[in-house]
Design an enzyme around this catalytic site. Structure first.
Site, PDB file in Angstrom:
ATOM      1  N   GLY A  29       0.804  -1.216   0.000  1.00 57.30           N
ATOM      2  CA  GLY A  29       0.000   0.000   0.000  1.00 57.30           C
ATOM      3  C   GLY A  29       0.837   1.265   0.000  1.00 57.30           C
ATOM      4  N   ASN A  30       0.217   2.356  -0.377  1.00 53.18           N
ATOM      5  CA  ASN A  30       0.866   3.659  -0.292  1.00 53.18           C
ATOM      6  C   ASN A  30      -0.174   4.760  -0.218  1.00 53.18           C
ATOM      7  OD1 ASN A  30       0.758   3.352  -3.454  1.00 53.18           O
ATOM      8  ND2 ASN A  30       2.282   1.889  -2.704  1.00 53.18           N
ATOM      9  N   GLU A  75       5.412   2.821  -6.308  1.00 51.92           N
ATOM     10  CA  GLU A  75       4.065   3.102  -6.805  1.00 51.92           C
ATOM     11  C   GLU A  75       3.700   4.585  -6.673  1.00 51.92           C
ATOM     12  OE1 GLU A  75       1.906   0.181  -4.642  1.00 51.92           O
ATOM     13  OE2 GLU A  75       2.296  -1.380  -6.095  1.00 51.92           O
TER      14      GLU A  75
END
Ligand SMILES: [Zn+2]
Length: 238
Positions: A29-30, A75
């Protein structure tokens, strides 16, 4: 608009909530948010989103050059694409919640035609073609979807949500996963009757009345791919 310390604290809090709700595993995730000066605060590579400190966040120029902190998530390119193409977007959340990620694995848009909340709050949640993570392919597949979507699925990867602020992007991620879970249960129960075209049109009208949906004037993807590809990975002073 929140100050930089406020935004740093808010990003860490959203990370904790994503982790607590099983929306991210390990270092997945980010999260990012746009500061008043146009620079981007984003989560670093290789950390659990459940246990971040405000000072661990990375600050980037809009084209991806690092101006503070360590190494950004690979990302983050996807986040930069969202800010470049959409001037109304001030926060981006990407996570791997299990139900929405299962729809992404199947390459299916999320069904939003069963529940009023989904149809009004999200409108549509399309799925992109496959893109290799951490490459500009992710930017290429995301840019067209941002023309009309505030939430979308990256094929074989997971959901992305954007918002006018961090809370809105985070809430949209929670709605995406809730909607995906309900859709999976509906499928287990043997299906449900979707909205009629008339009902869908009425829900779209309510959505527009609430000021939701993408204004054409807010979307301009021209030059974004080239800009991010040129800036990514460079130090601002190098
Ligand atoms: Zn991911």
């Amino acid at each position: 608009m929140p100050t930089e310390p406020e935004l740093r604290a808010a990003i860490c809090e959203v990370g904790r909530r994503l982790w607590q709700r099983n929306m991210v595993a390990a270092i997945d995730g980010n999260i990012s948010a746009r500061l008043a000066d146009g620079s981007i605060l984003c989560t670093p590579t290789g950390v659990s989103k459940g246990f971040m400190a405000p000072e661990c966040l990375v600050r980037l120029t809009p084209d991806g050059r690092v101006i503070g902190g360590g190494r950004p998530s690979s990302e983050a390119m996807l986040h930069l694409a969202c800010y470049c193409a959409r001037r109304d977007v001030h926060a981006v959340v990407h996570a791997h919640p299990p139900y929405a990620t299962a729809f992404a694995a199947r390459g299916e848009a999320l069904p939003v035609h069963y529940l009023t909340e989904m149809a009004v709050a999200l409108g549509e949640v399309p799925c992109s073609p496959f893109a290799r993570p951490g490459t500009t392919e992710v930017v290429e597949v995301a840019l067209p979807l941002l023309a009309s979507a505030d939430a979308f699925l990256l094929r074989h990867h997971g959901p992305v949500t954007v918002g006018r602020d961090l809370q809105e992007a985070h809430h949209r991620m929670e709605w995406v996963e809730q909607g995906a879970q309900v859709a999976a249960i509906i499928a287990q129960l043997g299906g449900a009757e979707p909205f009629s075209p008339e009902q869908l049109a009425e829900l779209a009208r309510i959505r527009a009345d609430q000021g939701l949906g993408v204004e054409p004037a807010d979307y301009d993807p021209a030059g974004c791919l080239e800009r991010i590809a040129a800036g990514w990975g460079r130090r601002a002073d190098g």
